[in-house]
Design an enzyme around this catalytic site. Structure first.
Site, mmCIF file in Angstrom:
data_model
loop_
_atom_site.group_PDB
_atom_site.id
_atom_site.type_symbol
_atom_site.label_atom_id
_atom_site.label_comp_id
_atom_site.label_asym_id
_atom_site.label_seq_id
_atom_site.Cartn_x
_atom_site.Cartn_y
_atom_site.Cartn_z
ATOM 1 N N ASN A 202 0.952 -1.063 0.144
ATOM 2 C CA ASN A 202 -0.156 0.110 -0.118
ATOM 3 C C ASN A 202 0.763 1.415 -0.113
ATOM 4 O O ASN A 202 1.384 1.631 1.097
ATOM 5 C CB ASN A 202 -0.854 0.038 1.359
ATOM 6 C CG ASN A 202 -1.649 1.216 1.466
ATOM 7 O OD1 ASN A 202 -1.546 1.989 0.377
ATOM 8 N ND2 ASN A 202 -2.284 1.475 2.620
ATOM 9 N N TRP A 203 1.016 1.798 -1.271
ATOM 10 C CA TRP A 203 1.695 2.862 -1.318
ATOM 11 C C TRP A 203 1.288 4.361 -0.675
ATOM 12 O O TRP A 203 1.868 5.327 -0.640
ATOM 13 C CB TRP A 203 2.373 3.388 -2.745
ATOM 14 C CG TRP A 203 3.151 2.301 -3.325
ATOM 15 C CD1 TRP A 203 3.803 1.382 -2.532
ATOM 16 C CD2 TRP A 203 3.544 2.112 -4.546
ATOM 17 N NE1 TRP A 203 4.684 0.555 -3.346
ATOM 18 C CE2 TRP A 203 4.551 1.133 -4.893
ATOM 19 C CE3 TRP A 203 3.396 2.891 -5.843
ATOM 20 C CZ2 TRP A 203 5.186 0.749 -5.822
ATOM 21 C CZ3 TRP A 203 4.060 2.517 -7.063
ATOM 22 C CH2 TRP A 203 4.802 1.241 -7.109
ATOM 23 N N LYS A 204 0.080 4.363 -0.423
ATOM 24 C CA LYS A 204 -0.596 5.418 0.329
ATOM 25 C C LYS A 204 -0.404 6.675 -0.673
ATOM 26 O O LYS A 204 -0.405 6.415 -2.089
ATOM 27 C CB LYS A 204 0.044 5.470 1.623
ATOM 28 C CG LYS A 204 -0.071 4.367 2.650
ATOM 29 C CD LYS A 204 -0.003 4.685 3.940
ATOM 30 C CE LYS A 204 -0.427 3.286 4.707
ATOM 31 N NZ LYS A 204 -0.153 3.380 6.104
ATOM 32 N N HIS B 35 -9.456 1.329 5.040
ATOM 33 C CA HIS B 35 -8.240 1.433 5.722
ATOM 34 C C HIS B 35 -8.434 2.458 6.712
ATOM 35 O O HIS B 35 -9.298 3.197 6.829
ATOM 36 C CB HIS B 35 -6.964 1.875 4.886
ATOM 37 C CG HIS B 35 -5.731 1.893 5.445
ATOM 38 N ND1 HIS B 35 -5.312 3.036 6.475
ATOM 39 C CD2 HIS B 35 -4.810 1.070 5.299
ATOM 40 C CE1 HIS B 35 -4.183 2.760 6.711
ATOM 41 N NE2 HIS B 35 -3.907 1.540 6.054
ATOM 42 N N GLU C 50 -5.488 -4.808 11.006
ATOM 43 C CA GLU C 50 -4.433 -3.705 11.193
ATOM 44 C C GLU C 50 -4.705 -2.804 12.376
ATOM 45 O O GLU C 50 -5.484 -1.933 12.625
ATOM 46 C CB GLU C 50 -4.336 -2.676 10.015
ATOM 47 C CG GLU C 50 -4.209 -3.324 8.730
ATOM 48 C CD GLU C 50 -3.503 -2.264 7.540
ATOM 49 O OE1 GLU C 50 -2.474 -2.470 7.227
ATOM 50 O OE2 GLU C 50 -3.981 -1.356 7.632
ATOM 51 N N GLY D 67 2.645 2.154 10.926
ATOM 52 C CA GLY D 67 3.690 3.253 10.672
ATOM 53 C C GLY D 67 4.510 3.616 11.804
ATOM 54 O O GLY D 67 5.310 4.592 11.763
ATOM 55 N N SER E 284 3.672 -2.226 10.423
ATOM 56 C CA SER E 284 5.085 -2.327 10.660
ATOM 57 C C SER E 284 5.617 -3.546 10.266
ATOM 58 O O SER E 284 6.545 -4.178 11.147
ATOM 59 C CB SER E 284 5.421 -1.962 12.247
ATOM 60 O OG SER E 284 5.028 -0.608 12.523
ATOM 61 N N GLY F 170 2.867 -1.161 4.585
ATOM 62 C CA GLY F 170 2.735 0.215 4.052
ATOM 63 C C GLY F 170 4.354 0.622 3.885
ATOM 64 O O GLY F 170 5.030 0.304 2.706
ATOM 65 N N GLY F 171 4.933 1.529 4.824
ATOM 66 C CA GLY F 171 6.292 2.027 4.519
ATOM 67 C C GLY F 171 7.303 0.991 3.925
ATOM 68 O O GLY F 171 7.890 1.553 2.784
HETATM 69 P P1 PGA Z 1 3.080 0.374 7.774
HETATM 70 O O1 PGA Z 1 1.513 0.569 7.121
HETATM 71 O O2 PGA Z 1 3.506 -1.093 6.969
HETATM 72 O O3 PGA Z 1 3.769 1.458 7.283
HETATM 73 O O4 PGA Z 1 2.924 0.144 9.264
HETATM 74 C C1 PGA Z 1 0.481 -0.448 7.134
HETATM 75 C C2 PGA Z 1 -0.627 -0.016 6.501
HETATM 76 O O5 PGA Z 1 -1.241 1.172 6.983
HETATM 77 O O6 PGA Z 1 -1.323 -0.673 5.679
#
Ligand code: PGA
Length: 231
Positions: A21-23, A108, A156, A162, A194, A215-216
Site C-alpha cells: 500500500n503506497w498510500k 483502511h 491492522e 507506521g 510495521s 505500508g512503509g
Molecule cells: P505500515 O503501514 O506497514 O507502514 O505500518 C501499514 C498500513 O497502513 O497498511
C-alpha cells in the site's frame, strides 16, 4: 537423516497475499523506477499473490508496466467511491478502477479516521464486488463488522501502523482466528502494521494469517522483495 519438517512445509506452501500500500507516495516516474528496480530482485512464487496498490494517478501506468513486462503482480487501488459514476467531484468509481485493477483496499483506518463509516465500507464493498474488484477490507479488531461478500480481511491495529511497533504474532493470530470463526465467508486474513522482512515470517507462519499488508516497507523495491522472499 530426515530433513523435512512437514509442519513447516505446510505453512510455507499455503496461499499468501502480500499487499503493498503506497498510500500518498510516488509520482508516475517514481512508480516506474520502483518497478524497474523491483523486477531485478523479485522472485515470483506460485503460492504467493503480490498486489501493488499505487496512488490513483499512477495506477494506469503501473498496470501497463505489469502487463508489458509480464510481471507476476496484481494491481490494486487504495479505495473506491461509494457512488456509481456521476456528479461526484473527485471520486473514482469502482467501475473506473476496474479498468486497471483487480483488487481494492477498503476501510483502511486512515480512511475511517477521515470519515468512512461502517456503512460506507459496506457500500464500497458492494460497489467493488459488482465491478469485479476483490475487496481487501481493513479492520482494527475482531468487532468491526465484515460486509457481506468479503473474502479478504486485513487486521491492522492502529497503534502498529507506521510506528515500528508491530502487534505480536500471537495476538494477531488470535484476532485472525476469532475473525474467521465469526465470519465463515472470510477466507484470508492478512496482518498489517510495521511489517518488515525481519518480522514477516513470524506472522505468515501462523495458521490463520494468510499474508501481510505492507505500508512503509513497500515503498522500497529491495525491502519489498525481501519481504516476499522472507515469508
Ligand atoms: P505500515 O503501514 O506497514 O507502514 O505500518 C501499514 C498500513 O497502513 O497498511
Amino acid at each position: 537423516m530426515c530433513c523435512y519438517n512437514w509442519n513447516n512445509l505446510h505453512f510455507t506452501m499455503k496461499d499468501l497475499y502480500i499487499v503493498g500500500n503506497w498510500k500518498e507516495n510516488k509520482t508516475v516516474d517514481e512508480a516506474i523506477s520502483f518497478l524497474s528496480e523491483f523486477t531485478k530482485t523479485y522472485e515470483a512464487r506460485p503460492n504467493i499473490k503480490v498486489i501493488m496498490c499505487p496512488a490513483y494517478l499512477a495506477v494506469p501506468q503501473v498496470s501497463a508496466f505489469v502487463k508489458s513486462n509480464n510481471l507476476q503482480v496484481e494491481v490494486g487501488v487504495q479505495d473506491v467511491s461509494k457512488f456509481s459514476e456521476g456528479a461526484h467531484t473527485a471520486e473514482v468509481s469502482a467501475y473506473e478502477a476496474s479498468e486497471f485493477a483487480n483488487f481494492s483496499i477498503i476501510g483502511h483506518s486512515e480512511r475511517r479516521s477521515r470519515g468512512d463509516t461502517d456503512d460506507d465500507v459496506k457500500t464500497k464493498v458492494e460497489m467493488a464486488i459488482k465491478n469485479n474488484l476483490e475487496p481487501i477490507v481493513c479492520v482494527i479488531n475482531e468487532n468491526v463488522p465484515v460486509p457481506q461478500g468479503t473474502k479478504i480481511i486485513a487486521y491492522e491495529p492502529v497503534e502498529a501502523i507506521g510506528t515500528g511497533n508491530p502487534d505480536t504474532p500471537e495476538n494477531a493470530e488470535s484476532i485472525a482466528s476469532s475473525i474467521k470463526s465469526k465470519n465463515s465467508q472470510v477466507q484470508y486474513i492478512l496482518y498489517g502494521g510495521s511489517v518488515t522482512s525481519e518480522n514477516v515470517r513470524s506472522f505468515t507462519e501462523k495458521e490463520n494469517i494468510d499474508g501481510v499488508l505492507v505500508g512503509g516497507a513497500s515503498l522500497d523495491p529491495k525491502a519489498f522483495s525481501s519481504i516476499i522472499k522472507a515469508c
